[in-house]
Design a protein around this motif. Sequence first.
Motif, PDB file in Angstrom:
ATOM      1  N   LEU A  68       0.837  -1.187   0.000  1.00  0.00           N
ATOM      2  CA  LEU A  68       0.000   0.000   0.000  1.00  0.00           C
ATOM      3  C   LEU A  68       0.877   1.243   0.000  1.00  0.00           C
ATOM      4  N   SER A  69       0.434   2.274  -0.692  1.00  0.00           N
ATOM      5  CA  SER A  69       1.116   3.568  -0.638  1.00  0.00           C
ATOM      6  C   SER A  69       0.197   4.575   0.050  1.00  0.00           C
ATOM      7  N   SER A  93       5.249   3.705   6.437  1.00  0.00           N
ATOM      8  CA  SER A  93       5.840   2.389   6.180  1.00  0.00           C
ATOM      9  C   SER A  93       5.844   1.525   7.443  1.00  0.00           C
ATOM     10  N   ARG A  94       6.032   2.130   8.596  1.00  0.00           N
ATOM     11  CA  ARG A  94       6.000   1.383   9.864  1.00  0.00           C
ATOM     12  C   ARG A  94       4.606   0.789  10.077  1.00  0.00           C
ATOM     13  N   ALA A  99       0.910  -3.858   9.932  1.00  0.00           N
ATOM     14  CA  ALA A  99      -0.315  -4.430   9.362  1.00  0.00           C
ATOM     15  C   ALA A  99      -0.038  -5.760   8.667  1.00  0.00           C
ATOM     16  N   GLY A 100       1.248  -6.117   8.599  1.00  0.00           N
ATOM     17  CA  GLY A 100       1.607  -7.390   7.980  1.00  0.00           C
ATOM     18  C   GLY A 100       1.865  -7.273   6.492  1.00  0.00           C
ATOM     19  N   GLY A 101       1.977  -6.066   6.018  1.00  0.00           N
ATOM     20  CA  GLY A 101       2.245  -5.852   4.605  1.00  0.00           C
ATOM     21  C   GLY A 101       3.512  -5.053   4.422  1.00  0.00           C
ATOM     22  N   ARG A 102       3.579  -4.392   3.301  1.00  0.00           N
ATOM     23  CA  ARG A 102       4.726  -3.536   3.047  1.00  0.00           C
ATOM     24  C   ARG A 102       4.266  -2.335   2.258  1.00  0.00           C
ATOM     25  N   VAL A 103       5.084  -1.310   2.321  1.00  0.00           N
ATOM     26  CA  VAL A 103       4.777  -0.104   1.580  1.00  0.00           C
ATOM     27  C   VAL A 103       5.082  -0.378   0.111  1.00  0.00           C
ATOM     28  N   GLU A 107       6.002   4.347  -3.012  1.00  0.00           N
ATOM     29  CA  GLU A 107       6.142   5.055  -1.739  1.00  0.00           C
ATOM     30  C   GLU A 107       7.605   5.142  -1.335  1.00  0.00           C
ATOM     31  N   ILE A 108       8.357   4.098  -1.567  1.00  0.00           N
ATOM     32  CA  ILE A 108       9.768   4.058  -1.209  1.00  0.00           C
ATOM     33  C   ILE A 108      10.557   5.074  -2.022  1.00  0.00           C
ATOM     34  N   LYS A 109      10.198   5.267  -3.289  1.00  0.00           N
ATOM     35  CA  LYS A 109      10.902   6.210  -4.168  1.00  0.00           C
ATOM     36  C   LYS A 109      10.645   7.656  -3.789  1.00  0.00           C
TER      37      LYS A 109
END
Length: 110
Positions: A68-69, A93-94, A99-103, A107-109
């Motif tokens: 998710l972003s 991101s935390r 939530a058991g997922g990742r960003v 979003e990272i960029k």
Amino acid sequence: MGKYEALTDKELLKELSVINKELIQRFGSFKEACRLAGVVYKSKNEKLYTNEDILEKMREIAGPRRQLSRVEYDEANCYPNSQTIIRRFGYFSRACELAGGRVSEEEIKE
């Protein structure tokens, strides 16, 4: 018997309307008057969410792909918004990790 107990509901609501106008005039807002009086006031947009409520909503929006972003989350018009999530968890991101997922990669960029 208190001052307002003898009033009908309609009369009490009318009295409340007059008092509300006076409070806003004197203190700038109903919320500020409540704060000064030591009364906790939450507007309809200030709902209380537990951390688990927030994380569950994030899981729901992310779906099976589990990423998710902030943009995706905000575009879903959810409450609380991403700013609230950041205030609560420090980073979007935390919250995603909790939530058991990742960003998402976008979003990272950013």
